[in-house]
Write an enzyme that holds these catalytic residues in place. Sequence first.
Site, PDB file in Angstrom:
ATOM      1  N   SER A 160       0.816  -1.215   0.000  1.00  0.00           N
ATOM      2  CA  SER A 160       0.000   0.000   0.000  1.00  0.00           C
ATOM      3  C   SER A 160       0.848   1.263   0.000  1.00  0.00           C
ATOM      4  CB  SER A 160      -0.872  -0.021   1.262  1.00  0.00           C
ATOM      5  OG  SER A 160      -1.420   1.238   1.510  1.00  0.00           O
TER       6      SER A 160
ATOM      7  N   GLU B  74       0.238   3.595   1.752  1.00  0.00           N
ATOM      8  CA  GLU B  74       0.322   3.991   3.161  1.00  0.00           C
ATOM      9  C   GLU B  74       1.723   3.736   3.731  1.00  0.00           C
ATOM     10  OE1 GLU B  74      -2.134   5.341   5.597  1.00  0.00           O
ATOM     11  OE2 GLU B  74      -2.666   6.069   3.618  1.00  0.00           O
TER      12      GLU B  74
ATOM     13  N   TYR C 262      -1.930  -0.002  10.705  1.00  0.00           N
ATOM     14  CA  TYR C 262      -2.143  -0.660   9.402  1.00  0.00           C
ATOM     15  C   TYR C 262      -0.882  -0.566   8.554  1.00  0.00           C
ATOM     16  CZ  TYR C 262      -3.676  -1.073   4.521  1.00  0.00           C
ATOM     17  OH  TYR C 262      -3.781  -1.426   3.189  1.00  0.00           O
TER      18      TYR C 262
HETATM   19  P1  NAP Z   1     -11.443  -4.787   1.504  1.00  0.00           P
HETATM   20  O1  NAP Z   1     -12.556  -4.456   0.572  1.00  0.00           O
HETATM   21  O2  NAP Z   1     -11.447  -4.282   2.892  1.00  0.00           O
HETATM   22  O3  NAP Z   1     -11.313  -6.391   1.516  1.00  0.00           O
HETATM   23  C1  NAP Z   1     -10.503  -7.050   2.436  1.00  0.00           C
HETATM   24  C2  NAP Z   1     -10.690  -8.532   2.263  1.00  0.00           C
HETATM   25  O4  NAP Z   1      -9.891  -9.213   3.249  1.00  0.00           O
HETATM   26  C3  NAP Z   1     -12.133  -9.019   2.473  1.00  0.00           C
HETATM   27  O5  NAP Z   1     -12.391 -10.076   1.585  1.00  0.00           O
HETATM   28  C4  NAP Z   1     -12.095  -9.533   3.901  1.00  0.00           C
HETATM   29  O6  NAP Z   1     -13.076 -10.481   4.188  1.00  0.00           O
HETATM   30  C5  NAP Z   1     -10.720 -10.152   3.922  1.00  0.00           C
HETATM   31  N1  NAP Z   1     -10.223 -10.401   5.273  1.00  0.00           N
HETATM   32  C6  NAP Z   1     -10.237  -9.565   6.332  1.00  0.00           C
HETATM   33  N2  NAP Z   1      -9.729 -10.169   7.412  1.00  0.00           N
HETATM   34  C7  NAP Z   1      -9.361 -11.421   7.021  1.00  0.00           C
HETATM   35  C8  NAP Z   1      -8.805 -12.534   7.676  1.00  0.00           C
HETATM   36  N3  NAP Z   1      -8.528 -12.499   8.989  1.00  0.00           N
HETATM   37  N4  NAP Z   1      -8.564 -13.657   6.975  1.00  0.00           N
HETATM   38  C9  NAP Z   1      -8.884 -13.722   5.652  1.00  0.00           C
HETATM   39  N5  NAP Z   1      -9.417 -12.696   4.969  1.00  0.00           N
HETATM   40  C10 NAP Z   1      -9.671 -11.565   5.648  1.00  0.00           C
HETATM   41  O7  NAP Z   1     -10.045  -4.326   0.862  1.00  0.00           O
HETATM   42  P2  NAP Z   1      -9.683  -3.956  -0.651  1.00  0.00           P
HETATM   43  O8  NAP Z   1      -9.905  -2.505  -0.825  1.00  0.00           O
HETATM   44  O9  NAP Z   1     -10.289  -4.926  -1.554  1.00  0.00           O
HETATM   45  O10 NAP Z   1      -8.100  -4.153  -0.617  1.00  0.00           O
HETATM   46  C11 NAP Z   1      -7.507  -5.404  -0.928  1.00  0.00           C
HETATM   47  C12 NAP Z   1      -6.105  -5.435  -0.359  1.00  0.00           C
HETATM   48  O11 NAP Z   1      -5.327  -4.375  -0.911  1.00  0.00           O
HETATM   49  C13 NAP Z   1      -6.009  -5.255   1.144  1.00  0.00           C
HETATM   50  O12 NAP Z   1      -4.911  -6.018   1.594  1.00  0.00           O
HETATM   51  C14 NAP Z   1      -5.718  -3.778   1.317  1.00  0.00           C
HETATM   52  O13 NAP Z   1      -5.051  -3.561   2.539  1.00  0.00           O
HETATM   53  C15 NAP Z   1      -4.829  -3.544   0.131  1.00  0.00           C
HETATM   54  N6  NAP Z   1      -4.820  -2.191  -0.431  1.00  0.00           N
HETATM   55  C16 NAP Z   1      -6.009  -1.600  -0.777  1.00  0.00           C
HETATM   56  C17 NAP Z   1      -5.983  -0.359  -1.370  1.00  0.00           C
HETATM   57  C18 NAP Z   1      -7.245   0.314  -1.802  1.00  0.00           C
HETATM   58  O14 NAP Z   1      -7.209   1.536  -2.058  1.00  0.00           O
HETATM   59  N7  NAP Z   1      -8.362  -0.387  -1.948  1.00  0.00           N
HETATM   60  C19 NAP Z   1      -4.746   0.271  -1.643  1.00  0.00           C
HETATM   61  C20 NAP Z   1      -3.569  -0.391  -1.292  1.00  0.00           C
HETATM   62  C21 NAP Z   1      -3.612  -1.630  -0.713  1.00  0.00           C
HETATM   63  P3  NAP Z   1     -14.590 -10.058   4.641  1.00  0.00           P
HETATM   64  O15 NAP Z   1     -15.290  -9.718   3.359  1.00  0.00           O
HETATM   65  O16 NAP Z   1     -15.091 -11.278   5.287  1.00  0.00           O
HETATM   66  O17 NAP Z   1     -14.455  -8.886   5.546  1.00  0.00           O
HETATM   67  O1  F7E Z   2      -9.277   7.837   4.005  1.00  0.00           O
HETATM   68  C1  F7E Z   2      -9.820  11.242   5.273  1.00  0.00           C
HETATM   69  C2  F7E Z   2      -8.891  10.361   6.075  1.00  0.00           C
HETATM   70  O2  F7E Z   2     -10.251   5.708   4.869  1.00  0.00           O
HETATM   71  C3  F7E Z   2      -8.759   8.735   3.063  1.00  0.00           C
HETATM   72  C4  F7E Z   2      -7.385   1.893   2.353  1.00  0.00           C
HETATM   73  O3  F7E Z   2      -7.883   1.228   1.222  1.00  0.00           O
HETATM   74  O4  F7E Z   2      -6.167   3.447   0.970  1.00  0.00           O
HETATM   75  C5  F7E Z   2      -7.146   3.357   2.002  1.00  0.00           C
HETATM   76  O5  F7E Z   2      -6.705   4.027   3.175  1.00  0.00           O
HETATM   77  C6  F7E Z   2      -8.560  10.096   3.700  1.00  0.00           C
HETATM   78  C7  F7E Z   2      -7.812  10.066   5.029  1.00  0.00           C
HETATM   79  O6  F7E Z   2      -8.544   5.671   2.988  1.00  0.00           O
HETATM   80  C8  F7E Z   2     -13.172  10.802   6.603  1.00  0.00           C
HETATM   81  O7  F7E Z   2      -8.417  11.018   7.246  1.00  0.00           O
HETATM   82  C9  F7E Z   2     -11.878  12.458   6.095  1.00  0.00           C
HETATM   83  O8  F7E Z   2      -6.854  11.085   5.046  1.00  0.00           O
HETATM   84  O9  F7E Z   2     -10.792   6.466   2.507  1.00  0.00           O
HETATM   85  P1  F7E Z   2      -9.819   6.378   3.612  1.00  0.00           P
HETATM   86  P2  F7E Z   2      -7.011   5.567   3.439  1.00  0.00           P
HETATM   87  O10 F7E Z   2      -6.831   5.824   4.870  1.00  0.00           O
HETATM   88  O11 F7E Z   2      -6.234   6.431   2.494  1.00  0.00           O
HETATM   89  C10 F7E Z   2      -4.878   2.914   1.304  1.00  0.00           C
HETATM   90  C11 F7E Z   2      -3.973   3.064   0.098  1.00  0.00           C
HETATM   91  C12 F7E Z   2      -4.949   1.535   1.846  1.00  0.00           C
HETATM   92  O12 F7E Z   2      -3.999   0.754   1.706  1.00  0.00           O
HETATM   93  C13 F7E Z   2      -6.065   1.226   2.799  1.00  0.00           C
HETATM   94  O13 F7E Z   2      -6.296  -0.174   2.865  1.00  0.00           O
HETATM   95  O14 F7E Z   2      -9.848  10.637   3.991  1.00  0.00           O
HETATM   96  N1  F7E Z   2     -11.188  11.321   5.808  1.00  0.00           N
HETATM   97  N2  F7E Z   2     -13.091  12.165   6.595  1.00  0.00           N
HETATM   98  C14 F7E Z   2     -11.968  10.274   6.106  1.00  0.00           C
HETATM   99  N3  F7E Z   2     -11.765   8.947   5.980  1.00  0.00           N
HETATM  100  C15 F7E Z   2     -12.764   8.105   6.331  1.00  0.00           C
HETATM  101  N4  F7E Z   2     -12.603   6.768   6.190  1.00  0.00           N
HETATM  102  N5  F7E Z   2     -13.965   8.579   6.844  1.00  0.00           N
HETATM  103  C16 F7E Z   2     -14.214   9.917   7.002  1.00  0.00           C
HETATM  104  O15 F7E Z   2     -15.279  10.322   7.462  1.00  0.00           O
END
Ligand code: NAP
Ligand code: F7E
Length: 339
Positions: A138, A140, A161
């Site tokens: 990520s 992050e 995270y």
């Molecule tokens: P998501 O929608 O939150 O999906 C997470 C998945 O992981 C779900 O299928 C969840 O199952 C499963 N999971 C959670 N805890 C688990 C456990 N203990 N054992 C097995 N599976 C488990 O996330 P996403 O947005 O698709 O992201 C996919 C991956 O990319 C994650 O690793 C995330 O950290 C990473 N990532 C995401 C982003 C982004 O912007 N979306 C960016 C960078 C990296 P349930 O459905 O049962 O909850």
């Molecule tokens: O927040 C601000 C918050 O929770 C984005 C995950 O997929 O991307 C995701 O992480 C920004 C932050 O995503 C609210 O403070 C303001 O600055 O949508 P988010 P994230 O934290 O960037 C990365 C790449 C991953 O890897 C992660 O798995 O938005 N913000 N107000 C808020 N955020 C949330 N959630 N809710 C609010 O009300």
Amino acid sequence: MAIKKKALISGVTGQDGSFLAELLLKKGYEVHGIIRRASTFNTSRIDHIFQDLHADKKMFHLHHGDLADANTIRRLIQKIEPDEIFNLGAQSHVRVSFDIPEYTANVTGLGTLRVLEAIKDYGESGGKKKIKFYQASSSELFGSTPPPQNEQSPFHPRSPYACAKAFAYHTTVNYREAYGIFACNGILYNHESVRRGETFVTRKITRGVARIAAGLDKKLYLGNLDARRDWGYAPEYMEAAWLMLQQAKPSDYVIGTGESHSVREFVIAAFAAAGIDNWKKYVEFDKRYLRPTEVNDLYADTRKARRVLKWKAKTKFKDLVKIMVAHDMKKHGIDSVKK
Ligand code: NAP
Ligand code: F7E
């Protein structure tokens, strides 16, 4: 006839897992996904796949498992013998990771180690396949490192995270170097879609705007509107993940659009797409959504992905917002989204 490849996806019920499963099935893979046992249905993002498959239901299989449970992971890998494993499972919510840091480290960090250990043991015990591994890393990881960030930029994680993802990232690199496993980190910037979880900020905004448009809500409560992110379109990012495992050599890649926008800009664009004037009337600050340490600005330098993978993000910020607003409005029977 060409031999079908098999893929195993952890996190198949999540946003990315569902898009990746669709992509791999389209490419002719036999796809296996790990799902958690839950007391309610948790397969809404993949249910349509079973319906779409019609006759050939042998191509998509689900298995109960958990990244906290090494025995099951090991057993599944030995039984399925996948060609490729995509480790997408995680406790993926940054704000929530401050509340449950130990659980996040266990699943998001150690979960990766468990999968890699099982791959290593499979190979050492005479397994025939050279299993390839993709780790969902990520942006992050970069945390407070100023943008643009690329594969050489230092990591400065700002949440439990991100700390867990840093452990997983380095473990992936270490297993590649120490044991010759074809293991890649996809360092993905935020990517969104109509399947994005409703507590991430983009979906929270588009859902909230649609509910306001439908007269169901009067306010949308948000935290820090100044944070900036590089938001892309999720299905395109899964194509990049797949491409990483099709290269001659394993490596790590930054994937993003190269542009950042503030949360405030997302709010303005979403209200505009819904045709609602004066967004300030509806948006309220709530400190519960602030984080003890924030990531202020991320955007990707994607030169390596463009050069090696020939991959480039296609969907632009404004179009992404419109796709998501249109979907959430339609749920309430509202069809028009402003051009
Ligand atoms: P998501 O929608 O939150 O999906 C997470 C998945 O992981 C779900 O299928 C969840 O199952 C499963 N999971 C959670 N805890 C688990 C456990 N203990 N054992 C097995 N599976 C488990 O996330 P996403 O947005 O698709 O992201 C996919 C991956 O990319 C994650 O690793 C995330 O950290 C990473 N990532 C995401 C982003 C982004 O912007 N979306 C960016 C960078 C990296 P349930 O459905 O049962 O909850
Ligand atoms: O927040 C601000 C918050 O929770 C984005 C995950 O997929 O991307 C995701 O992480 C920004 C932050 O995503 C609210 O403070 C303001 O600055 O949508 P988010 P994230 O934290 O960037 C990365 C790449 C991953 O890897 C992660 O798995 O938005 N913000 N107000 C808020 N955020 C949330 N959630 N809710 C609010 O009300």
